[in-house]
Design a protein around this motif. Structure first.
Motif, PDB file in Angstrom:
ATOM      1  N   LEU A  53      17.855 -12.906  14.904  1.00  0.00           N
ATOM      2  CA  LEU A  53      16.670 -12.232  14.370  1.00  0.00           C
ATOM      3  C   LEU A  53      16.763 -10.740  14.668  1.00  0.00           C
ATOM      4  CD1 LEU A  53      14.008 -14.711  15.814  1.00  0.00           C
ATOM      5  CD2 LEU A  53      15.031 -14.771  13.539  1.00  0.00           C
ATOM      6  N   ASP A  54      15.864  -9.977  14.091  1.00  0.00           N
ATOM      7  CA  ASP A  54      15.823  -8.539  14.336  1.00  0.00           C
ATOM      8  C   ASP A  54      14.360  -8.147  14.500  1.00  0.00           C
ATOM      9  OD1 ASP A  54      15.864  -5.810  14.287  1.00  0.00           O
ATOM     10  OD2 ASP A  54      16.631  -5.617  12.240  1.00  0.00           O
ATOM     11  N   HIS A  55      13.992  -7.722  15.717  1.00  0.00           N
ATOM     12  CA  HIS A  55      12.564  -7.421  15.952  1.00  0.00           C
ATOM     13  C   HIS A  55      12.078  -6.274  15.066  1.00  0.00           C
ATOM     14  CE1 HIS A  55      14.319  -4.457  18.825  1.00  0.00           C
ATOM     15  NE2 HIS A  55      13.269  -3.746  18.488  1.00  0.00           N
ATOM     16  N   GLU A  56      12.988  -5.370  14.691  1.00  0.00           N
ATOM     17  CA  GLU A  56      12.559  -4.261  13.834  1.00  0.00           C
ATOM     18  C   GLU A  56      12.211  -4.761  12.435  1.00  0.00           C
ATOM     19  OE1 GLU A  56      15.438  -1.116  14.141  1.00  0.00           O
ATOM     20  OE2 GLU A  56      14.839  -0.620  16.185  1.00  0.00           O
ATOM     21  N   ALA A  57      12.949  -5.769  11.972  1.00  0.00           N
ATOM     22  CA  ALA A  57      12.630  -6.362  10.659  1.00  0.00           C
ATOM     23  C   ALA A  57      11.259  -7.040  10.715  1.00  0.00           C
ATOM     24  CB  ALA A  57      13.704  -7.368  10.261  1.00  0.00           C
ATOM     25  N   PHE A  58      10.966  -7.730  11.847  1.00  0.00           N
ATOM     26  CA  PHE A  58       9.645  -8.362  11.993  1.00  0.00           C
ATOM     27  C   PHE A  58       8.541  -7.304  12.097  1.00  0.00           C
ATOM     28  CE2 PHE A  58      11.785 -12.399  13.214  1.00  0.00           C
ATOM     29  CZ  PHE A  58      11.103 -13.230  12.329  1.00  0.00           C
ATOM     30  N   THR A  59       8.844  -6.186  12.768  1.00  0.00           N
ATOM     31  CA  THR A  59       7.852  -5.101  12.845  1.00  0.00           C
ATOM     32  C   THR A  59       7.483  -4.656  11.432  1.00  0.00           C
ATOM     33  OG1 THR A  59       8.734  -4.334  14.974  1.00  0.00           O
ATOM     34  CG2 THR A  59       7.389  -2.772  13.731  1.00  0.00           C
ATOM     35  N   ARG A  60       8.506  -4.437  10.597  1.00  0.00           N
ATOM     36  CA  ARG A  60       8.249  -4.016   9.208  1.00  0.00           C
ATOM     37  C   ARG A  60       7.407  -5.060   8.459  1.00  0.00           C
ATOM     38  NH1 ARG A  60      13.456  -2.416   9.593  1.00  0.00           N
ATOM     39  NH2 ARG A  60      14.365  -4.142   8.421  1.00  0.00           N
ATOM     40  N   GLN A  61       7.774  -6.351   8.650  1.00  0.00           N
ATOM     41  CA  GLN A  61       7.031  -7.413   7.941  1.00  0.00           C
ATOM     42  C   GLN A  61       5.563  -7.463   8.374  1.00  0.00           C
ATOM     43  OE1 GLN A  61       8.901 -11.361   7.494  1.00  0.00           O
ATOM     44  NE2 GLN A  61      10.777 -10.421   8.228  1.00  0.00           N
ATOM     45  N   ILE A  62       5.318  -7.231   9.672  1.00  0.00           N
ATOM     46  CA  ILE A  62       3.931  -7.270  10.169  1.00  0.00           C
ATOM     47  C   ILE A  62       3.154  -6.066   9.630  1.00  0.00           C
ATOM     48  CG2 ILE A  62       2.462  -7.218  12.229  1.00  0.00           C
ATOM     49  CD1 ILE A  62       4.897  -8.582  13.718  1.00  0.00           C
ATOM     50  N   VAL A  63       3.809  -4.898   9.610  1.00  0.00           N
ATOM     51  CA  VAL A  63       3.150  -3.677   9.127  1.00  0.00           C
ATOM     52  C   VAL A  63       2.871  -3.769   7.621  1.00  0.00           C
ATOM     53  CG1 VAL A  63       3.521  -1.187   8.736  1.00  0.00           C
ATOM     54  CG2 VAL A  63       4.027  -2.181  10.976  1.00  0.00           C
ATOM     55  N   LEU A  64       3.799  -4.364   6.878  1.00  0.00           N
ATOM     56  CA  LEU A  64       3.684  -4.373   5.408  1.00  0.00           C
ATOM     57  C   LEU A  64       3.082  -5.663   4.855  1.00  0.00           C
ATOM     58  CD1 LEU A  64       7.178  -2.806   4.571  1.00  0.00           C
ATOM     59  CD2 LEU A  64       4.959  -1.653   4.565  1.00  0.00           C
ATOM     60  N   GLY A  65       2.953  -6.714   5.702  1.00  0.00           N
ATOM     61  CA  GLY A  65       2.525  -8.039   5.218  1.00  0.00           C
ATOM     62  C   GLY A  65       1.024  -8.235   5.208  1.00  0.00           C
ATOM     63  N   ASP A  66       0.626  -9.481   5.047  1.00  0.00           N
ATOM     64  CA  ASP A  66      -0.791  -9.836   4.984  1.00  0.00           C
ATOM     65  C   ASP A  66      -1.320 -10.000   6.411  1.00  0.00           C
ATOM     66  OD1 ASP A  66      -3.276 -10.711   4.307  1.00  0.00           O
ATOM     67  OD2 ASP A  66      -2.655 -12.727   3.704  1.00  0.00           O
ATOM     68  N   THR A  67      -1.597  -8.869   7.064  1.00  0.00           N
ATOM     69  CA  THR A  67      -1.988  -8.880   8.478  1.00  0.00           C
ATOM     70  C   THR A  67      -3.191  -7.960   8.694  1.00  0.00           C
ATOM     71  OG1 THR A  67      -0.469  -7.040   8.936  1.00  0.00           O
ATOM     72  CG2 THR A  67       0.392  -9.267   9.299  1.00  0.00           C
ATOM     73  N   GLU A  68      -3.826  -8.109   9.854  1.00  0.00           N
ATOM     74  CA  GLU A  68      -4.927  -7.201  10.210  1.00  0.00           C
ATOM     75  C   GLU A  68      -4.411  -5.764  10.318  1.00  0.00           C
ATOM     76  OE1 GLU A  68      -7.069  -8.562  13.696  1.00  0.00           O
ATOM     77  OE2 GLU A  68      -6.906 -10.656  13.051  1.00  0.00           O
ATOM     78  N   ILE A  69      -3.214  -5.626  10.871  1.00  0.00           N
ATOM     79  CA  ILE A  69      -2.591  -4.293  11.008  1.00  0.00           C
ATOM     80  C   ILE A  69      -2.485  -3.623   9.640  1.00  0.00           C
ATOM     81  CG2 ILE A  69      -0.391  -3.106  11.505  1.00  0.00           C
ATOM     82  CD1 ILE A  69      -1.449  -3.896  14.144  1.00  0.00           C
ATOM     83  N   ASN A  70      -1.946  -4.357   8.666  1.00  0.00           N
ATOM     84  CA  ASN A  70      -1.739  -3.798   7.326  1.00  0.00           C
ATOM     85  C   ASN A  70      -3.079  -3.398   6.695  1.00  0.00           C
ATOM     86  OD1 ASN A  70      -1.621  -4.603   4.143  1.00  0.00           O
ATOM     87  ND2 ASN A  70       0.226  -3.557   4.806  1.00  0.00           N
ATOM     88  N   TYR A  71      -4.100  -4.223   6.891  1.00  0.00           N
ATOM     89  CA  TYR A  71      -5.418  -3.931   6.322  1.00  0.00           C
ATOM     90  C   TYR A  71      -5.947  -2.591   6.846  1.00  0.00           C
ATOM     91  CZ  TYR A  71     -10.465  -4.119   5.707  1.00  0.00           C
ATOM     92  OH  TYR A  71     -11.771  -3.792   5.406  1.00  0.00           O
ATOM     93  N   ILE A  72      -5.808  -2.378   8.150  1.00  0.00           N
ATOM     94  CA  ILE A  72      -6.315  -1.141   8.753  1.00  0.00           C
ATOM     95  C   ILE A  72      -5.508   0.074   8.280  1.00  0.00           C
ATOM     96  CG2 ILE A  72      -6.482   0.103  10.966  1.00  0.00           C
ATOM     97  CD1 ILE A  72      -7.246  -2.768  12.130  1.00  0.00           C
ATOM     98  N   LEU A  73      -4.183  -0.070   8.229  1.00  0.00           N
ATOM     99  CA  LEU A  73      -3.342   1.049   7.790  1.00  0.00           C
ATOM    100  C   LEU A  73      -3.615   1.404   6.327  1.00  0.00           C
ATOM    101  CD1 LEU A  73       0.071   0.103   9.487  1.00  0.00           C
ATOM    102  CD2 LEU A  73      -1.590   1.795  10.271  1.00  0.00           C
ATOM    103  N   ARG A  74      -3.867   0.396   5.493  1.00  0.00           N
ATOM    104  CA  ARG A  74      -4.148   0.669   4.073  1.00  0.00           C
ATOM    105  C   ARG A  74      -5.488   1.382   3.883  1.00  0.00           C
ATOM    106  NH1 ARG A  74      -5.047  -3.404   0.920  1.00  0.00           N
ATOM    107  NH2 ARG A  74      -4.598  -5.075   2.372  1.00  0.00           N
ATOM    108  N   ARG A  75      -6.378   1.206   4.842  1.00  0.00           N
ATOM    109  CA  ARG A  75      -7.661   1.932   4.759  1.00  0.00           C
ATOM    110  C   ARG A  75      -7.460   3.433   4.931  1.00  0.00           C
ATOM    111  NH1 ARG A  75     -12.178  -0.179   8.546  1.00  0.00           N
ATOM    112  NH2 ARG A  75     -13.296   1.471   7.450  1.00  0.00           N
TER     113      ARG A  75
END
Length: 431
Positions: A116-138
């Motif tokens: 696995l690659d934690h940086e790839a998961f970081t990108r997926q969490i930032v860009l995916g259907d997550t609370e993090i992504n919702y806040i950043l898109r605001r």
């Protein structure tokens, strides 16, 4: 506007390393409160090091807040300086806070076993259907992509990237001090306040005023010492070896249809190489340790034994051993272990660690790293190792260390009249 919204009152976190961590931006406060960020409380910063240094119980959550705080202080000092675009402030703070979001339980070991690659998961969490992504898109519709690009080191403004990813960045400055504090060692300390005062923004990188060179030398040497005294400590590596073998064994058993008493539900996505981000987010170290605790009672003797060793800290012993240079001894040991019924695939493990404490710029080389530049009084830039004898002495020098790990108790339990016992001990230099 959400982007510029400030809290009514500044929030502070008490911190043993930076004293206080200050939050005034609503975006940062909201990001800290997300489920994905709170998960980092349940992942240790130093993996298996707590079995060597009992104080090393600090989490990725601690560290992420620390990196955010260092970047916040750097940007406070950059305010109003040429080459600094203050419109990048929030992007820098969010990238600093979220840079480790994709780390899993016992991060690097888990990554290695399941590729696995934690940086790839970081990108997926930032860009995916997550609370993090919702806040950043605001903030802005394309803001999550910008944050992901900074963390991925592909963002167009290299100055922004260098704050959290270079040879002298906020990430390293936090983990060296934090890890030194929690492990109780004295090596990781350097004068960070001095370094922050002499940092200057240029078009594509942060540079250091020449008057701050000695503080940077101290930082480079502290990194060098921390790698060999803490990060590559042979006892922590022994625990890591056992952890790796537990995961390998559980995966092998799953693939061969073994009936677990406790079905490894949380691992199935990784055993079957689906690696779904929603399954990854459900995993943390408390979950992994629960399985290990339960697997002690499994009927498979190897899985059970390895879990007992990890949970109760009955680690493998080690000797200096380089299998590349000692291939014959390695083959002999492998066969001897097989003869006496100790499975060498799980109980004879070579492990090497290597580190490059500082590298100068060598164009075209794989993994090239931008060097640290000193800003001279005449505004010229000079590469650090050309000015510092101390840094030059370790510059570009890769140090590697090889160890061989094995269960001493299994070897000692062999009958004294069994010839293989003395042969194994002789090769390992134990007799």
């Amino acid at each position: 506007m959400y982007k510029d919204e400030q809290l009514d009152e500044e929030k502070v976190f008490k911190d043993p390393v930076h004293r206080y961590i200050h939050v005034k931006d609503r975006v940062i406060w909201d990001l800290i409160g997300t489920a994905e960020f709170q998960r980092l409380r349940r992942i240790k910063q130093l993996g298996t090091s707590f079995l060597t240094f009992h104080g090393a119980e600090h989490s990725r959550f601690n560290h992420s807040l620390g990196v955010y705080e260092i970047v916040r202080r750097i940007l406070f000092n950059f305010d109003g300086r040429p080459h600094w675009n203050k419109d990048q402030r929030l992007l820098c703070l969010c990238a600093a806070l979220l840079h480790d979001l994709g780390h899993g339980p016992f991060s690097h070991t888990f990554e290695k076993v399941f590729k696995l690659d934690h940086e790839a998961f970081t990108r997926q969490i930032v860009l995916g259907d997550t609370e993090i992504n919702y806040i950043l898109r605001r903030v802005e519709e394309d803001f999550p992509q910008k944050v992901a690009d900074v963390i991925n080191k592909t963002y167009e403004d290299k100055l922004v990237v260098s704050l959290i990813s270079s040879q002298i960045d906020a990430d390293r400055m936090d983990y060296l001090q934090r890890d030194a504090y929690f492990t109780g060692v004295s090596y990781g300390h350097f004068d960070m306040e001095r370094i922050l005062r002499v940092m200057r923004p240029l078009e594509d990188q942060v540079v250091i005023k020449q008057s701050g060179m000695h503080a940077v030398e101290d930082y480079i040497m502290s990194r060098y010492q921390m790698y060999w005294q803490v990060y590559f400590h042979p006892v922590s590596r022994s625990a890591e070896v056992i952890l790796t073998k537990i995961l390998h064994r559980a995966k092998e058993l799953y693939e061969t249809g073994y009936q677990f008493s406790l079905k490894p539900t949380h691992f199935i996505s990784f055993f079957s190489e689906k690696n779904a981000v929603e399954d990854y987010l459900k995993l943390d170290e408390s979950i992994v340790l629960y399985y290990f605790q339960m697997w002690i009672d499994e009927t498979d003797p190897i899985l059970s034994d390895l879990c007992v060793r990890f949970i109760n800290r009955r680690l493998f012993k080690y000797v200096e051993f380089n299998p590349n240079a000692q291939m014959k001894e390695w083959m002999d040991l492998y066969q001897l272990f097989q003869k006496v019924g100790i499975n060498p695939q799980y109980y004879l493990v070579d492990d090497s660690s290597s580190d490059l404490p500082y590298d100068f710029y060598r164009p075209g080389e794989e993994g090239e790293r931008l060097p640290i530049h000193l800003l001279m009084p005449n505004q010229e830039l000079k590469e650090l190792s050309r000015q510092s004898d101390i840094v030059e002495s370790i510059s570009g020098k890769k140090r590697t260390d090889h160890k061989l790990y094995f269960p001493m108790d299994f070897i000692e339990a062999l009958p004294d009249d069994q010839p293989e016992k003395s042969e194994i001990k002789a090769i390992l230099g134990l007799s």
